[in-house]
Design a protein around this motif. Structure first.
Motif, PDB file in Angstrom:
ATOM      1  N   LEU A  69      19.147  10.062 111.223  1.00 23.42           N
ATOM      2  CA  LEU A  69      18.816   9.231 110.068  1.00 23.42           C
ATOM      3  C   LEU A  69      18.012  10.028 109.041  1.00 23.42           C
ATOM      4  O   LEU A  69      18.314  10.007 107.838  1.00 23.42           O
ATOM      5  CB  LEU A  69      18.038   7.988 110.513  1.00 23.42           C
ATOM      6  CG  LEU A  69      17.555   7.068 109.396  1.00 23.42           C
ATOM      7  CD1 LEU A  69      18.739   6.471 108.649  1.00 23.42           C
ATOM      8  CD2 LEU A  69      16.675   5.974 109.967  1.00 23.42           C
ATOM      9  N   ILE A  70      17.018  10.760 109.509  1.00 23.97           N
ATOM     10  CA  ILE A  70      16.190  11.558 108.607  1.00 23.97           C
ATOM     11  C   ILE A  70      17.020  12.663 107.950  1.00 23.97           C
ATOM     12  O   ILE A  70      16.864  12.952 106.766  1.00 23.97           O
ATOM     13  CB  ILE A  70      14.961  12.127 109.344  1.00 23.97           C
ATOM     14  CG1 ILE A  70      14.067  10.980 109.843  1.00 23.97           C
ATOM     15  CG2 ILE A  70      14.171  13.077 108.458  1.00 23.97           C
ATOM     16  CD1 ILE A  70      12.948  11.417 110.761  1.00 23.97           C
ATOM     17  N   LEU A  71      17.915  13.266 108.698  1.00 24.75           N
ATOM     18  CA  LEU A  71      18.799  14.297 108.133  1.00 24.75           C
ATOM     19  C   LEU A  71      19.688  13.721 107.033  1.00 24.75           C
ATOM     20  O   LEU A  71      19.928  14.361 106.010  1.00 24.75           O
ATOM     21  CB  LEU A  71      19.660  14.932 109.230  1.00 24.75           C
ATOM     22  CG  LEU A  71      18.976  15.998 110.075  1.00 24.75           C
ATOM     23  CD1 LEU A  71      19.841  16.372 111.276  1.00 24.75           C
ATOM     24  CD2 LEU A  71      18.678  17.227 109.231  1.00 24.75           C
ATOM     25  N   SER A  72      20.184  12.488 107.244  1.00 20.22           N
ATOM     26  CA  SER A  72      21.023  11.875 106.208  1.00 20.22           C
ATOM     27  C   SER A  72      20.212  11.588 104.948  1.00 20.22           C
ATOM     28  O   SER A  72      20.699  11.776 103.836  1.00 20.22           O
ATOM     29  CB  SER A  72      21.686  10.601 106.736  1.00 20.22           C
ATOM     30  OG  SER A  72      20.733   9.577 106.948  1.00 20.22           O
TER      31      SER A  72
ATOM     32  N   LYS B 137      18.635  16.026  98.634  1.00 18.70           N
ATOM     33  CA  LYS B 137      19.083  17.331  98.161  1.00 18.70           C
ATOM     34  C   LYS B 137      20.260  17.192  97.199  1.00 18.70           C
ATOM     35  O   LYS B 137      20.332  17.882  96.186  1.00 18.70           O
ATOM     36  CB  LYS B 137      19.449  18.237  99.336  1.00 18.70           C
ATOM     37  CG  LYS B 137      18.233  18.774 100.058  1.00 18.70           C
ATOM     38  CD  LYS B 137      18.620  19.762 101.131  1.00 18.70           C
ATOM     39  CE  LYS B 137      17.361  20.327 101.761  1.00 18.70           C
ATOM     40  NZ  LYS B 137      17.650  21.397 102.702  1.00 18.70           N
ATOM     41  N   GLU B 138      21.201  16.273  97.488  1.00 19.04           N
ATOM     42  CA  GLU B 138      22.343  16.056  96.587  1.00 19.04           C
ATOM     43  C   GLU B 138      21.883  15.535  95.235  1.00 19.04           C
ATOM     44  O   GLU B 138      22.351  15.974  94.200  1.00 19.04           O
ATOM     45  CB  GLU B 138      23.339  15.082  97.212  1.00 19.04           C
ATOM     46  CG  GLU B 138      24.130  15.673  98.354  1.00 19.04           C
ATOM     47  CD  GLU B 138      24.971  14.642  99.076  1.00 19.04           C
ATOM     48  OE1 GLU B 138      24.930  13.434  98.711  1.00 19.04           O
ATOM     49  OE2 GLU B 138      25.699  15.034 100.003  1.00 19.04           O
ATOM     50  N   LYS B 139      20.958  14.597  95.232  1.00 19.73           N
ATOM     51  CA  LYS B 139      20.469  14.030  93.959  1.00 19.73           C
ATOM     52  C   LYS B 139      19.631  15.030  93.191  1.00 19.73           C
ATOM     53  O   LYS B 139      19.577  15.000  91.975  1.00 19.73           O
ATOM     54  CB  LYS B 139      19.667  12.756  94.222  1.00 19.73           C
ATOM     55  CG  LYS B 139      20.531  11.631  94.710  1.00 19.73           C
ATOM     56  CD  LYS B 139      19.850  10.314  94.519  1.00 19.73           C
ATOM     57  CE  LYS B 139      20.778   9.243  95.018  1.00 19.73           C
ATOM     58  NZ  LYS B 139      21.142   8.303  94.006  1.00 19.73           N
ATOM     59  N   ASN B 140      18.955  15.932  93.897  1.00 18.32           N
ATOM     60  CA  ASN B 140      18.112  16.927  93.247  1.00 18.32           C
ATOM     61  C   ASN B 140      18.937  18.021  92.596  1.00 18.32           C
ATOM     62  O   ASN B 140      18.503  18.631  91.640  1.00 18.32           O
ATOM     63  CB  ASN B 140      17.135  17.520  94.262  1.00 18.32           C
ATOM     64  CG  ASN B 140      15.963  18.195  93.590  1.00 18.32           C
ATOM     65  OD1 ASN B 140      15.633  17.903  92.464  1.00 18.32           O
ATOM     66  ND2 ASN B 140      15.349  19.128  94.290  1.00 18.32           N
ATOM     67  N   ASP B 141      20.131  18.270  93.109  1.00 17.80           N
ATOM     68  CA  ASP B 141      20.988  19.323  92.562  1.00 17.80           C
ATOM     69  C   ASP B 141      21.572  18.943  91.202  1.00 17.80           C
ATOM     70  O   ASP B 141      21.911  19.810  90.420  1.00 17.80           O
ATOM     71  CB  ASP B 141      22.131  19.656  93.526  1.00 17.80           C
ATOM     72  CG  ASP B 141      21.618  20.425  94.731  1.00 17.80           C
ATOM     73  OD1 ASP B 141      20.537  21.041  94.630  1.00 17.80           O
ATOM     74  OD2 ASP B 141      22.315  20.421  95.763  1.00 17.80           O
ATOM     75  N   THR B 142      21.694  17.646  90.913  1.00 16.75           N
ATOM     76  CA  THR B 142      22.333  17.231  89.664  1.00 16.75           C
ATOM     77  C   THR B 142      21.399  17.233  88.510  1.00 16.75           C
ATOM     78  O   THR B 142      20.246  17.349  88.562  1.00 16.75           O
ATOM     79  CB  THR B 142      22.937  15.813  89.787  1.00 16.75           C
ATOM     80  OG1 THR B 142      21.894  14.902  90.148  1.00 16.75           O
ATOM     81  CG2 THR B 142      24.048  15.804  90.798  1.00 16.75           C
TER      82      THR B 142
ATOM     83  N   ALA C 210      11.162  14.800  94.559  1.00 15.53           N
ATOM     84  CA  ALA C 210      11.385  15.246  95.932  1.00 15.53           C
ATOM     85  C   ALA C 210      12.473  16.314  95.951  1.00 15.53           C
ATOM     86  O   ALA C 210      13.460  16.228  95.216  1.00 15.53           O
ATOM     87  CB  ALA C 210      11.791  14.078  96.812  1.00 15.53           C
ATOM     88  N   THR C 211      12.304  17.321  96.789  1.00 17.66           N
ATOM     89  CA  THR C 211      13.294  18.397  96.875  1.00 17.66           C
ATOM     90  C   THR C 211      14.132  18.302  98.144  1.00 17.66           C
ATOM     91  O   THR C 211      15.202  18.888  98.215  1.00 17.66           O
ATOM     92  CB  THR C 211      12.600  19.771  96.860  1.00 17.66           C
ATOM     93  OG1 THR C 211      11.728  19.849  97.989  1.00 17.66           O
ATOM     94  CG2 THR C 211      11.830  19.973  95.572  1.00 17.66           C
ATOM     95  N   GLY C 212      13.657  17.590  99.126  1.00 17.30           N
ATOM     96  CA  GLY C 212      14.376  17.490 100.396  1.00 17.30           C
ATOM     97  C   GLY C 212      14.079  18.636 101.333  1.00 17.30           C
ATOM     98  O   GLY C 212      14.690  18.760 102.389  1.00 17.30           O
ATOM     99  N   ASN C 213      13.158  19.494 100.965  1.00 12.63           N
ATOM    100  CA  ASN C 213      12.785  20.626 101.816  1.00 12.63           C
ATOM    101  C   ASN C 213      11.603  20.225 102.685  1.00 12.63           C
ATOM    102  O   ASN C 213      10.453  20.345 102.278  1.00 12.63           O
ATOM    103  CB  ASN C 213      12.425  21.847 100.962  1.00 12.63           C
ATOM    104  CG  ASN C 213      13.603  22.324 100.158  1.00 12.63           C
ATOM    105  OD1 ASN C 213      14.728  22.257 100.609  1.00 12.63           O
ATOM    106  ND2 ASN C 213      13.341  22.802  98.958  1.00 12.63           N
ATOM    107  N   PHE C 214      11.910  19.702 103.855  1.00 12.13           N
ATOM    108  CA  PHE C 214      10.855  19.327 104.779  1.00 12.13           C
ATOM    109  C   PHE C 214      11.369  19.479 106.202  1.00 12.13           C
ATOM    110  O   PHE C 214      12.568  19.430 106.455  1.00 12.13           O
ATOM    111  CB  PHE C 214      10.365  17.890 104.542  1.00 12.13           C
ATOM    112  CG  PHE C 214      11.453  16.854 104.500  1.00 12.13           C
ATOM    113  CD1 PHE C 214      11.926  16.263 105.652  1.00 12.13           C
ATOM    114  CD2 PHE C 214      11.984  16.458 103.278  1.00 12.13           C
ATOM    115  CE1 PHE C 214      12.923  15.300 105.614  1.00 12.13           C
ATOM    116  CE2 PHE C 214      12.979  15.494 103.226  1.00 12.13           C
ATOM    117  CZ  PHE C 214      13.449  14.911 104.392  1.00 12.13           C
TER     118      PHE C 214
END
Length: 112
Positions: free
Chosen positions: A98-101, A107-112, A82-86
């Motif tokens: 909630l969805i934003l969090s 996105k934070e987990k995808n950056d690492t 998942a990239t978080g781009n939705f």
């Protein structure tokens, strides 16, 4: 109707909880095999699967035993896909927050 699955001796086993599910599974086993040949999921790229089998168990699954066996065999870690781009087409502010969090965590987990 699938309780769990595991790989043993290059065979992918599906443990089912109903005889009807096994019959349906057996009817579609060739489709599953051919689909796996054309597209093997990246999580399974290190595994070689030569056959697929299924059986029915009537014993209740002990989730503690299954997770212990799985962890003992291998400690698998999968790359986050998942990239978080939705888009978030929600008008309710609480739900949108909630969805934003969740999106931020992805996105934070995808950056690492």
């Amino acid at each position: 109707m699938i309780k769990f699955a595991y790989i043993k001796n290059k065979t992918l086993f599906f443990v089912l909880n109903h005889p009807g599910a096994k019959q349906e599974f057996d009817n579609n086993i060739q489709s599953i095999k051919s689909a796996l040949k054309f597209h093997t999921p990246s999580e399974c790229s290190e595994e070689t699967i030569n056959d697929i089998k299924a059986f029915v168990t009537h014993t209740p699954a002990s989730h503690a035993n299954i997770s212990t066996q799985t962890e003992a065999k291998k400690n698998l870690a999968y790359k986050e896909r998942a990239t978080g781009n939705f888009e978030i087409p929600v008008h309710d502010e609480k739900l949108k927050a909630l969805i934003l969090s969740i999106q931020k965590i992805i996105k934070e987990k995808n950056d690492t």
